[in-house]
Design an enzyme around this catalytic site. Structure first.
Site, PDB file in Angstrom:
ATOM      1  N   GLY A  21       0.853  -1.238   0.030  1.00 58.11           N
ATOM      2  CA  GLY A  21      -0.031   0.143  -0.023  1.00 58.11           C
ATOM      3  C   GLY A  21       0.832   1.254  -0.096  1.00 58.11           C
ATOM      4  O   GLY A  21       1.983   1.351   0.030  1.00 58.11           O
ATOM      5  N   SER A  49      -1.967  -9.526  -3.915  1.00 55.12           N
ATOM      6  CA  SER A  49      -0.691  -9.254  -4.232  1.00 55.12           C
ATOM      7  C   SER A  49       0.380 -10.455  -4.372  1.00 55.12           C
ATOM      8  O   SER A  49       1.570 -10.454  -4.322  1.00 55.12           O
ATOM      9  CB  SER A  49      -0.054  -8.458  -3.001  1.00 55.12           C
ATOM     10  N   CYS A 139      -2.460  11.436  10.602  1.00 56.67           N
ATOM     11  CA  CYS A 139      -1.506  12.127   9.726  1.00 56.67           C
ATOM     12  C   CYS A 139      -1.497  13.564  10.220  1.00 56.67           C
ATOM     13  O   CYS A 139      -0.813  14.210  10.366  1.00 56.67           O
ATOM     14  CB  CYS A 139      -1.618  11.884   8.337  1.00 56.67           C
ATOM     15  N   ARG A 245     -10.643  17.665   1.981  1.00 59.29           N
ATOM     16  CA  ARG A 245      -9.661  16.714   1.002  1.00 59.29           C
ATOM     17  C   ARG A 245      -9.543  17.839  -0.187  1.00 59.29           C
ATOM     18  O   ARG A 245     -10.393  18.487  -0.710  1.00 59.29           O
ATOM     19  CB  ARG A 245     -10.364  15.774   0.391  1.00 59.29           C
ATOM     20  N   HIS A 252       0.105  17.070   3.488  1.00 60.20           N
ATOM     21  CA  HIS A 252      -1.098  17.878   4.285  1.00 60.20           C
ATOM     22  C   HIS A 252      -0.916  19.241   4.822  1.00 60.20           C
ATOM     23  O   HIS A 252       0.228  19.421   5.345  1.00 60.20           O
ATOM     24  CB  HIS A 252      -1.447  16.916   5.261  1.00 60.20           C
ATOM     25  N   ASN A 325       2.527  13.601   4.709  1.00 60.67           N
ATOM     26  CA  ASN A 325       1.352  12.735   5.357  1.00 60.67           C
ATOM     27  C   ASN A 325       1.848  11.198   5.269  1.00 60.67           C
ATOM     28  O   ASN A 325       1.464  10.428   6.133  1.00 60.67           O
ATOM     29  CB  ASN A 325       0.101  12.904   4.635  1.00 60.67           C
TER      30      ASN A 325
HETATM   31  P1  A2P Z   1      -3.265  -5.486  -1.430  1.00 56.85           P
HETATM   32  O1  A2P Z   1      -2.304  -4.490  -2.196  1.00 56.85           O
HETATM   33  O2  A2P Z   1      -2.792  -7.017  -1.580  1.00 56.85           O
HETATM   34  O3  A2P Z   1      -4.560  -5.360  -1.619  1.00 56.85           O
HETATM   35  P2  A2P Z   1      -3.561   1.278   0.612  1.00 56.85           P
HETATM   36  O4  A2P Z   1      -3.538   1.987   1.953  1.00 56.85           O
HETATM   37  O5  A2P Z   1      -2.558   1.973  -0.254  1.00 56.85           O
HETATM   38  O6  A2P Z   1      -5.143   1.205   0.177  1.00 56.85           O
HETATM   39  O7  A2P Z   1      -2.918  -0.164   0.887  1.00 56.85           O
HETATM   40  C1  A2P Z   1      -3.701  -0.986   1.683  1.00 56.85           C
HETATM   41  C2  A2P Z   1      -2.550  -2.222   2.089  1.00 56.85           C
HETATM   42  O8  A2P Z   1      -3.679  -3.255   3.021  1.00 56.85           O
HETATM   43  C3  A2P Z   1      -2.226  -2.967   0.719  1.00 56.85           C
HETATM   44  O9  A2P Z   1      -1.051  -3.405   1.082  1.00 56.85           O
HETATM   45  C4  A2P Z   1      -3.263  -4.280   0.792  1.00 56.85           C
HETATM   46  O10 A2P Z   1      -2.827  -5.319   0.125  1.00 56.85           O
HETATM   47  C5  A2P Z   1      -3.152  -4.282   2.204  1.00 56.85           C
HETATM   48  N1  A2P Z   1      -4.589  -5.107   2.416  1.00 56.85           N
HETATM   49  C6  A2P Z   1      -5.754  -4.742   2.414  1.00 56.85           C
HETATM   50  N2  A2P Z   1      -6.674  -5.534   2.700  1.00 56.85           N
HETATM   51  C7  A2P Z   1      -5.836  -6.862   3.043  1.00 56.85           C
HETATM   52  C8  A2P Z   1      -6.214  -8.018   3.782  1.00 56.85           C
HETATM   53  N3  A2P Z   1      -7.639  -8.586   3.850  1.00 56.85           N
HETATM   54  N4  A2P Z   1      -5.305  -8.880   3.985  1.00 56.85           N
HETATM   55  C9  A2P Z   1      -3.959  -8.366   3.951  1.00 56.85           C
HETATM   56  N5  A2P Z   1      -3.353  -7.360   3.561  1.00 56.85           N
HETATM   57  C10 A2P Z   1      -4.663  -6.419   3.105  1.00 56.85           C
END
Ligand code: A2P
Length: 346
Positions: A21, A49, A139, A245, A252, A325
């Site tokens: 993320g 992922s 943040c 936003r 920010h 942020n």
């Molecule tokens: P993934 O990329 O596999 O969805 P952001 O804040 O940029 O939206 O990123 C959210 C992060 O949290 C990403 O790395 C996302 O992985 C991870 N994530 C979201 N849902 C899950 C889940 N159910 N299990 C594990 N990781 C998650």
């Protein structure tokens, strides 16, 4: 901090939950940049992922799908995968023996979980022993309290009125992509797609971050109210926030008005902040120098300028505060907490 690293023999098994993320990617980068004593790195994300990897110290490390066993053998787990994931897996990681530094809002207001900004309340890190979890603040709150703390110590802040101008990266990687796609669509005469936010964010501003609450504030605004009191260790500070936003990718900005018990002049505030850890005064309006997201992005200092007396009350000061942020507002703050944990507690 250099001395810390040369004397620290131990290296740590570190997991990053949400490693793909916006914040997780930066967490991995911060660990590398700040030379954190990582023995092994375990990047975790969802099934989406599978097959992806993260780059750490020139190596491609495959992302693992997070499950109940992901935290075995882990010393420190940095979480930024959303509140639901933190609520479920945070306690599992702590039970497996890891200390969790959690970037979500899931645990921030739990009385027995410390909420830490290292420049403000590093002593609270000791409370990680209660539940094995340390919360990383919101943040917007982080960059504000880094600046408010020295002023509070000198003149006691009675009241804060803050308006924020928050970048889309705070919502996550999807929102960064959405703003870019919308700008591209609009400039080429196409219809912009709206999916992350309720409205188009390109060339727009909305006073709506997180959900609306019964008191008329948004949850984001109430985070600023409640987290400020907890981090500063002073329930008497009154805070009112409006969070908006804006179509900015990273950084920010905040217009902050404070009322102090003791009179403090803008010159005194500037002198205090020039010495404050993690803060850089950028305040030379005659030369058009003031903090902006374009300057704050990609570095770790909280920039403050437009420091002036509030002419409408006896003891008032106005400030303009800007920080990255994703870095100081999230990943860097979490890694700073981990550094203190590693050096002093583990
Ligand atoms: P993934 O990329 O596999 O969805 P952001 O804040 O940029 O939206 O990123 C959210 C992060 O949290 C990403 O790395 C996302 O992985 C991870 N994530 C979201 N849902 C899950 C889940 N159910 N299990 C594990 N990781 C998650």
């Amino acid at each position: 901090m250099f001395g810390v690293y040369v004397t620290m023999a131990r290296e740590f098994h570190v997991a990053v939950a949400g490693a793909t993320g916006a914040v997780g990617t930066q967490m991995v980068q911060c660990l590398e940049e700040r030379n954190f004593p990582v023995k092994t790195l375990r990047p975790l994300a969802s099934e989406r992922s599978l097959g992806k990897s993260v780059t750490y110290r020139g190596q491609e490390i495959p992302v693992q799908v997070m499950d109940e066993k992901s935290f075995e053998g882990i010393d420190i787990a940095l979480f930024s995968a959303g509140g639901g994931i933190s609520l479920k897996y945070g306690p599992i990681a702590a039970a497996a023996g890891a200390v969790v530094v959690d970037n979500s809002s899931a645990f921030r207001m739990e009385p027995d979980i410390p909420l830490v900004v290292p420049e403000v309340n590093p002593q609270d890190i000791a409370l990680y022993k209660n539940r094995g979890i340390i919360a990383n603040p919101n943040c917007s709150t982080i960059q504000m309290v880094v600046v408010l703390k020295p002023i509070h110590d000198a003149a006691r802040i009675k009241r804060v009125v803050v308006s924020t101008y928050q970048a889309v990266s705070g919502t996550g990687q999807k929102a960064v992509t959405e703003l870019a796609d919308q700008v591209r669509a609009l400039l080429s005469g196409a219809d912009p797609k709206i999916s992350v936010y309720p409205y188009r964010i390109a060339f727009n501003v909305f006073p709506h971050i997180d959900v609306f609450l019964e008191n008329g504030y948004t949850k984001e605004e109430m985070k600023m109210v409640l987290e400020t009191k907890k981090i500063m260790g002073d329930d008497t500070i009154r805070v009112s926030a409006t969070t908006a936003r804006v179509p900015v990718f990273y950084g920010h900005s905040e217009a902050v008005n404070i009322e102090t018990e003791k009179k403090i002049t803008p010159e005194e505030v500037r002198a205090l902040l020039a010495q404050a850890p993690g803060v850089k005064v950028v305040d030379d309006p005659a030369n058009r120098l003031y903090p902006m997201p374009l300057d704050a992005a990609g570095q770790d200092l909280t920039l403050v300028g437009r420091i002036r007396e509030d002419a409408s009350i006896a003891n008032g000061i106005d400030l303009w505060i800007v920080a990255d942020n994703i870095r100081k507002g999230a990943a860097t703050n979490a890694v700073q907490i981990a550094e203190i944990l590693a050096a002093q507690y583990l």
